[in-house]
Design a protein around this motif. Sequence first.
Motif, short mmCIF file in Angstrom:
data_model
loop_
_atom_site.label_atom_id
_atom_site.label_comp_id
_atom_site.label_asym_id
_atom_site.label_seq_id
_atom_site.Cartn_x
_atom_site.Cartn_y
_atom_site.Cartn_z
N ILE A 181 0.87 -1.39 -0.08
CA ILE A 181 0.05 0.10 0.05
C ILE A 181 1.02 1.27 -0.04
CG2 ILE A 181 -1.49 1.49 1.32
CD1 ILE A 181 -2.71 -1.36 2.29
N SER A 182 1.89 1.12 0.79
CA SER A 182 2.57 2.50 0.94
C SER A 182 3.58 2.62 -0.43
CB SER A 182 4.10 2.26 1.98
OG SER A 182 3.37 2.09 3.22
N GLN A 183 3.92 1.62 -1.06
CA GLN A 183 4.43 1.59 -2.56
C GLN A 183 3.60 2.23 -3.49
OE1 GLN A 183 5.70 -2.31 -4.07
NE2 GLN A 183 6.67 -1.38 -5.73
N ILE A 184 2.30 1.74 -3.54
CA ILE A 184 1.43 2.75 -4.39
C ILE A 184 0.99 3.95 -4.02
CG2 ILE A 184 -1.06 2.28 -5.07
CD1 ILE A 184 -1.08 -0.69 -4.40
N LEU A 185 0.95 4.25 -2.82
CA LEU A 185 0.42 5.72 -2.43
C LEU A 185 1.91 6.57 -2.65
CD1 LEU A 185 -1.59 5.27 0.52
CD2 LEU A 185 -2.42 5.80 -1.72
N SER A 186 2.78 6.14 -2.34
CA SER A 186 4.14 6.85 -2.69
C SER A 186 4.43 7.12 -4.24
CB SER A 186 5.43 6.03 -2.21
OG SER A 186 5.51 6.00 -1.09
N THR A 187 3.83 5.98 -5.11
CA THR A 187 4.03 6.50 -6.53
C THR A 187 3.00 7.55 -6.89
OG1 THR A 187 4.38 4.25 -6.92
CG2 THR A 187 3.65 5.62 -8.81
N TRP A 188 2.02 7.73 -6.09
CA TRP A 188 1.05 8.77 -6.61
C TRP A 188 1.87 10.06 -5.81
CZ3 TRP A 188 -3.60 9.15 -9.00
CH2 TRP A 188 -4.18 8.22 -9.51
N ASP A 189 2.26 10.12 -4.68
CA ASP A 189 3.04 11.15 -4.25
C ASP A 189 3.99 11.79 -5.24
OD1 ASP A 189 1.60 11.71 -1.92
OD2 ASP A 189 3.05 10.43 -0.65
N LYS A 190 4.74 10.74 -5.61
CA LYS A 190 5.89 11.13 -6.62
C LYS A 190 5.27 11.71 -7.87
CE LYS A 190 10.05 9.50 -8.88
NZ LYS A 190 10.66 8.21 -9.22
N ALA A 191 4.36 11.48 -8.14
CA ALA A 191 3.63 12.23 -9.48
C ALA A 191 3.05 13.49 -9.27
CB ALA A 191 2.30 11.26 -9.98
N ILE A 192 2.57 13.74 -7.79
CA ILE A 192 2.06 14.77 -7.52
C ILE A 192 3.42 15.97 -7.15
CG2 ILE A 192 1.20 16.08 -5.49
CD1 ILE A 192 -0.78 13.54 -5.13
N SER A 193 4.43 15.38 -6.82
CA SER A 193 5.56 16.14 -6.39
C SER A 193 6.34 16.61 -7.84
CB SER A 193 6.55 15.51 -5.47
OG SER A 193 7.90 16.10 -5.47
N THR A 194 6.30 15.68 -8.77
CA THR A 194 6.96 15.94 -10.10
C THR A 194 6.03 17.19 -10.74
OG1 THR A 194 7.50 13.81 -10.59
CG2 THR A 194 7.21 15.12 -12.47
N THR A 195 4.55 17.01 -10.86
CA THR A 195 3.65 17.98 -11.22
C THR A 195 3.88 19.29 -10.58
OG1 THR A 195 2.09 16.13 -11.80
CG2 THR A 195 1.37 18.42 -11.82
N GLU A 196 4.15 19.33 -9.31
CA GLU A 196 4.21 20.62 -8.50
C GLU A 196 5.64 21.38 -8.91
OE1 GLU A 196 2.01 19.68 -4.36
OE2 GLU A 196 4.08 19.12 -4.44
N SER A 197 6.67 20.57 -9.40
CA SER A 197 7.88 21.07 -9.68
C SER A 197 7.67 21.52 -11.21
CB SER A 197 8.72 19.97 -9.88
OG SER A 197 9.10 19.51 -8.31
N LEU A 198 6.93 20.90 -11.96
CA LEU A 198 6.76 21.31 -13.24
C LEU A 198 5.79 22.67 -13.28
CD1 LEU A 198 5.71 18.22 -15.34
CD2 LEU A 198 7.77 19.29 -15.76
N ILE A 199 4.81 22.85 -12.39
CA ILE A 199 4.24 23.93 -12.11
C ILE A 199 4.92 25.28 -11.90
CG2 ILE A 199 2.53 25.43 -10.98
CD1 ILE A 199 0.67 22.80 -10.81
N ALA A 200 6.03 24.92 -10.77
CA ALA A 200 7.02 26.13 -10.28
C ALA A 200 7.77 26.35 -11.56
CB ALA A 200 7.66 25.43 -9.25
N ASN A 201 8.18 25.44 -12.16
CA ASN A 201 9.24 25.94 -13.31
C ASN A 201 8.61 26.66 -14.13
OD1 ASN A 201 11.47 24.12 -12.18
ND2 ASN A 201 10.92 22.56 -13.05
N SER A 202 7.29 26.40 -14.75
CA SER A 202 6.56 26.98 -15.75
C SER A 202 6.12 28.38 -15.34
CB SER A 202 5.18 26.18 -15.95
OG SER A 202 5.43 24.83 -16.75
N GLN A 203 6.06 28.40 -13.93
CA GLN A 203 5.61 29.74 -13.52
C GLN A 203 6.82 30.92 -13.38
OE1 GLN A 203 4.11 28.58 -9.64
NE2 GLN A 203 2.07 28.98 -10.37
N GLN A 204 8.19 30.11 -13.27
CA GLN A 204 9.38 30.73 -13.39
C GLN A 204 9.61 31.18 -14.78
OE1 GLN A 204 10.95 32.10 -10.58
NE2 GLN A 204 12.20 33.15 -11.99
N GLN A 205 9.51 30.35 -15.59
CA GLN A 205 9.72 30.55 -17.05
C GLN A 205 8.85 31.79 -17.49
OE1 GLN A 205 9.35 26.76 -19.05
NE2 GLN A 205 11.04 26.01 -18.17
N LYS A 206 7.70 31.65 -17.17
CA LYS A 206 6.53 32.71 -17.47
C LYS A 206 6.95 34.03 -16.82
CE LYS A 206 1.92 34.66 -16.87
NZ LYS A 206 0.86 34.77 -15.87
#
Length: 419
Positions: A181-206
């Motif tokens: 269960i931890s492995q499954i939910l951690s995978t979702w956390d990683k996807a969330i963290s990656t998306t948050e980083s993409l948003i921060a990078n896009s905002q900085q680029q803009k």
Amino acid sequence: WVYKSNWLSWKQKWLGIWRSWVMVPSDWKQTPLSELTKEKISYGIVQAGPHVSNGVPYIKSSNVGGEIDVKSLQKTSQEIHYKYRRSAVHPNDIIFSLRGNIARTSIVPYSLPEANLTQGTARISVNDTNDMKFIFFQLASTPIINRINALSKGSTFKEISLEELRKVKLPEAPIEEQRKISQILSTWDKAISTTESLIANSQQQKKSLMQQLLTGKKRFAEFDREWEKVRLGDITEINSGGTPKSSVTEYYGGNISWVSIADMTKHGKWIFKTGKNISQLGLENSSARLYPVNTVLYAMYASIGECSIAKIELTSSQAILGIRVGESLNHLYLYYFLSSLKDKIKLLGQQGTQANLNAGMVKDFKFKLPTIEEQQKIASVLTTADKEIENLQQKLTYLKQEKKALMQQLLTGKRRVMI
């Protein structure tokens, strides 16, 4: 009858929470948190003393929630740390906020090999017969948070005692299922963290793109005409709004949208609806005025420098300027130009006695203006950047919703995993 009705309502509410919390598969257990740890759950330093630059970092309640920002932590002396060595924390310990942001949790990172806590936080060191991440996810689940909030007490600010926290029961799955269960939910956390980083990078680029395009440092090959220096008040119509008397009920509840700064901070770039409407009578008996579609709205008080675009005909409070452009100025270009000034305007407000603007100051904004065609091109590029950020934010919302739904299923045993 009212008392009895309210009592039954609360009884049904908590019965529903209790059922979702207690009903688990037959091979799972309901275990007090104190029995899931290898060290006694304890809070930290009562008085940390002055910051010591070469001291031991300590974690406050305000530091808890998500990843711990190690660089921002204050430090206490070695003597105080040793005195409270019972509450020393180590990598992979769970930090739990006892007050303020109750039930917020963080995991001590490996970059923090030695640290302590304050009185408002507690250390939860998960034992070897349980998976730390599984317990971490359980503490963040809705039924457990509801239970913790119900046990929290206090009038000025709420907090949960260590005694009550230790008694909170968590669904305990077999260790192999916990890990899966931890492995499954951690995978979702990683996807969330990656998306948050993409948003921060896009905002900085803009932000960088705005600085280059709106100042002429970066230009498109098809445009070479020199920019013209202008004063905002000379090429626009600018007025502040008004608020009908709140004591006159007939002034409110009509079909005229009335925008407030709260609407602007909530909706951002586009205003399609407002929290309040006023009547024609309210409009006529106040300094409010109707603004057409594509009016640029600019906050003078509170959220100083906040900017939005009206996509409906509306009025505004006196805290907001309505700026209507002429033929020489594109409304989207103006929106991006004013948005680019936000940090500078906020700093200007902080230097004065009151963080406010006025219509005269805004009218006197001077800047270099490209041709209308170049304005439209710049606005188009920045709109595309906005759309990319918006898509990523929608993806982030989806990921968080899906993870929450999955937690409700996996952490209660309603959905089982294959081992």
